[in-house]
Design an enzyme around this catalytic site. Structure first.
Site, PDB file in Angstrom:
ATOM      1  N   GLN A 151      65.948 -18.403  50.097  1.00 11.06           N
ATOM      2  CA  GLN A 151      66.837 -19.533  49.823  1.00 11.06           C
ATOM      3  C   GLN A 151      66.033 -20.737  49.335  1.00 11.06           C
ATOM      4  O   GLN A 151      65.141 -21.216  50.029  1.00 11.06           O
ATOM      5  CB  GLN A 151      67.596 -19.896  51.101  1.00 11.06           C
ATOM      6  CG  GLN A 151      68.521 -21.081  51.001  1.00 11.06           C
ATOM      7  CD  GLN A 151      69.181 -21.387  52.338  1.00 11.06           C
ATOM      8  OE1 GLN A 151      68.636 -21.084  53.397  1.00 11.06           O
ATOM      9  NE2 GLN A 151      70.350 -21.981  52.303  1.00 11.06           N
ATOM     10  N   GLY A 152      66.345 -21.234  48.145  1.00 13.09           N
ATOM     11  CA  GLY A 152      65.672 -22.397  47.600  1.00 13.09           C
ATOM     12  C   GLY A 152      66.556 -23.629  47.678  1.00 13.09           C
ATOM     13  O   GLY A 152      67.199 -23.998  46.687  1.00 13.09           O
TER      14      GLY A 152
ATOM     15  N   SER B 162      70.216 -29.944  60.361  1.00 12.24           N
ATOM     16  CA  SER B 162      69.855 -30.479  61.674  1.00 12.24           C
ATOM     17  C   SER B 162      71.087 -30.687  62.545  1.00 12.24           C
ATOM     18  O   SER B 162      72.225 -30.738  62.069  1.00 12.24           O
ATOM     19  CB  SER B 162      69.113 -31.811  61.504  1.00 12.24           C
ATOM     20  OG  SER B 162      70.002 -32.804  61.013  1.00 12.24           O
ATOM     21  N   ASN B 163      70.837 -30.826  63.857  1.00  9.88           N
ATOM     22  CA  ASN B 163      71.940 -31.076  64.786  1.00  9.88           C
ATOM     23  C   ASN B 163      72.735 -32.312  64.388  1.00  9.88           C
ATOM     24  O   ASN B 163      73.966 -32.348  64.523  1.00  9.88           O
ATOM     25  CB  ASN B 163      71.394 -31.250  66.207  1.00  9.88           C
ATOM     26  CG  ASN B 163      71.162 -29.916  66.902  1.00  9.88           C
ATOM     27  OD1 ASN B 163      71.335 -28.855  66.308  1.00  9.88           O
ATOM     28  ND2 ASN B 163      70.761 -29.972  68.163  1.00  9.88           N
ATOM     29  N   GLU B 164      72.031 -33.340  63.894  1.00 10.90           N
ATOM     30  CA  GLU B 164      72.717 -34.564  63.508  1.00 10.90           C
ATOM     31  C   GLU B 164      73.674 -34.315  62.336  1.00 10.90           C
ATOM     32  O   GLU B 164      74.801 -34.835  62.307  1.00 10.90           O
ATOM     33  CB  GLU B 164      71.695 -35.639  63.139  1.00 10.90           C
ATOM     34  CG  GLU B 164      70.877 -36.175  64.310  1.00 10.90           C
ATOM     35  CD  GLU B 164      69.788 -35.222  64.781  1.00 10.90           C
ATOM     36  OE1 GLU B 164      69.254 -35.432  65.881  1.00 10.90           O
ATOM     37  OE2 GLU B 164      69.462 -34.262  64.043  1.00 10.90           O
TER      38      GLU B 164
ATOM     39  N   GLU C  54      75.757 -19.016  56.347  1.00 12.35           N
ATOM     40  CA  GLU C  54      74.481 -19.027  57.065  1.00 12.35           C
ATOM     41  C   GLU C  54      74.675 -19.442  58.521  1.00 12.35           C
ATOM     42  O   GLU C  54      74.077 -18.866  59.433  1.00 12.35           O
ATOM     43  CB  GLU C  54      73.505 -19.989  56.382  1.00 12.35           C
ATOM     44  CG  GLU C  54      72.175 -20.129  57.111  1.00 12.35           C
ATOM     45  CD  GLU C  54      71.257 -21.160  56.493  1.00 12.35           C
ATOM     46  OE1 GLU C  54      70.071 -21.190  56.870  1.00 12.35           O
ATOM     47  OE2 GLU C  54      71.717 -21.946  55.637  1.00 12.35           O
TER      48      GLU C  54
ATOM     49  N   SER D 111      62.223 -19.809  53.813  1.00 10.78           N
ATOM     50  CA  SER D 111      62.016 -18.715  54.761  1.00 10.78           C
ATOM     51  C   SER D 111      61.811 -17.387  54.037  1.00 10.78           C
ATOM     52  O   SER D 111      62.616 -16.986  53.204  1.00 10.78           O
ATOM     53  CB  SER D 111      63.224 -18.593  55.699  1.00 10.78           C
ATOM     54  OG  SER D 111      63.427 -19.781  56.415  1.00 10.78           O
TER      55      SER D 111
ATOM     56  N   SER E 258      65.915 -26.787  50.458  1.00 14.58           N
ATOM     57  CA  SER E 258      65.186 -28.001  50.853  1.00 14.58           C
ATOM     58  C   SER E 258      63.995 -28.270  49.949  1.00 14.58           C
ATOM     59  O   SER E 258      63.352 -27.347  49.431  1.00 14.58           O
ATOM     60  CB  SER E 258      64.704 -27.886  52.297  1.00 14.58           C
ATOM     61  OG  SER E 258      65.785 -27.820  53.194  1.00 14.58           O
TER      62      SER E 258
END
Length: 386
Positions: A122-123, A369-371, A240, A157, A125
């Site tokens: 996966q590209g 992220s969680n946020e 995902e 990843s 970030s």
């Protein structure tokens, strides 16, 4: 013969006994060929369409309905049969192509994914575009029958093992940032792609830096249309975070000894109970929360129409990440100083627990992220004002 019996009989015959109760699921691909009994199981499952059971038969699936798929998973769990295949192709890109891909894209890519012939990464970030993903700067220049891709991705990843990548690129620098993005597929096996693994504190290197220097992406592998990639990208993230395979199986990616087994081994027992009453309480609380999570996943499947839910997947991503971190914290607490397990002098179980604890810290960041998840839940699920 009813369907449950048919599935059970086939599983007993097709899955090699050596794989029963195994936690290891292969992520097939050209660079990491599957061998032995795992290859036998993969080939048999792919022939039956059981690597991607809910996909249409013409794309390598079995065409099962949601309810039929749940029955298959129940029988696999009962017998201890592992999933024949895993990876970003089956869990992320494939479901996205089924919704947004052209017929040509589906015909070329989906059967190969179903047979385990290609491994995807996966590209998304970039060094300056993580949580604010839409600010990405990797560019794709239109060259007529293809694009030239230039830029950098990070936290990619499995890029060092991947055969192909699904990649977000900027194709219109003048448009608002969400509206100038396209979704491209292209091969990792070309001179314009360089991959550098990132070694983590845990000692593993699951993430990579990935560089593109005039990498070539064919026009027929533009998914969703030019400058329409943000819609495709968001849908893939929902797959995902909690795709149908995860929801239907009720998995939370827990491996190794159960908390109860580990506590009894490390802390001892009194009158048949774990000796430490505080740990007994913590394990009970965690187990109840994990079971409630699993049942909520199952209820979501029962209420669905057979496809991955929308923004609700952020709830599962957020809570699941916290559950896994909590489990690792309990494991490390049980081991005490034995959790300092860096070398071969420590047991394999203790080393795995320490590595899992360290790697698990990324769970509340990777995949959003969680946020970010809490923002999505607030805006898209609860409809709270900005």
């Amino acid at each position: 013969m009813d369907l449950r019996t048919e599935f059970r009989d086939w599983l007993v015959e097709a899955c090699p006994p050596s794989l029963l109760r195994s936690d290891v699921v292969p992520e097939a691909g050209q660079r990491t060929p599957v061998s032995g009994d795992r290859k036998i199981w993969l080939e048999r499952a792919a022939q039956r369409g059981f690597t991607v059971p809910m996909w249409p038969k013409e794309y390598g699936g079995a065409g099962l309905s949601k309810d039929q798929y749940v029955i298959l998973l129940e029988e696999m769990r009962s017998l201890g049969v592992p999933a024949p295949l895993a990876g970003m192709g089956t869990s992320m890109l494939g479901p996205t192509l089924l919704e947004h891909g052209t017929e040509d894209q589906k015909a070329r890519h989906l059967p190969r994914i179903a047979r385990g012939e290609v491994r995807w990464c996966q590209g998304y970030s970039e060094p300056g575009s993580g949580s604010d993903l839409a600010s990405l700067q990797t560019r794709a220049q239109d060259e007529g029958d293809h694009f030239l891709v230039n830029g950098q991705k990070i936290w990619t990843s499995g890029a060092q093992y991947a055969d192909w990548i699904f990649c977000l690129v900027r194709t219109d620098s003048d448009a608002p940032k969400h509206e100038g993005i396209s979704f491209l597929l292209f091969s990792m096996h070309q001179p314009g792609v360089t991959v550098k693994p990132i070694r983590l504190l845990s000692g593993a290197s699951p993430f990579c830096e990935t560089f593109f220097d005039d990498a070539i992406a064919a026009k027929e592998d533009l998914v969703g249309g030019l400058n329409k990639g943000w819609t495709v990208a968001k849908r893939l993230l929902q797959h995902e975070r909690s795709g149908m395979n995860t929801l239907a199986s009720g998995r939370n990616r827990e491996t190794g000894p159960s908390l109860d087994q580990l506590a009894r081994k490390t802390l001892g027992t009194t009158n048949g109970k774990i000796a430490n009453p505080n740990m007994r309480m913590d394990i009970s609380r965690h187990s109840m929360n994990a079971e409630a999570f699993r049942l909520t996943q199952r209820r979501t499947v029962e209420e669905s129409q057979g496809s991955t839910p929308g923004p609700q997947t952020s709830i599962f991503k957020y809570y699941g990440a916290n559950l896994r971190k909590e489990r690792s914290e309990l494991q490390v607490s049980m081991l005490g100083t034995n959790a300092i397990a860096w070398d071969e002098s420590s047991s394999a179980t203790n080393r795995a627990i320490l590595q899992g604890w360290l790697a698990g810290k990324a769970g509340s960041i990777a995949g959003g992220s969680n946020e970010i998840q809490l923002n999505i839940i607030a805006k898209r699920v609860l409809n709270l004002p900005d």
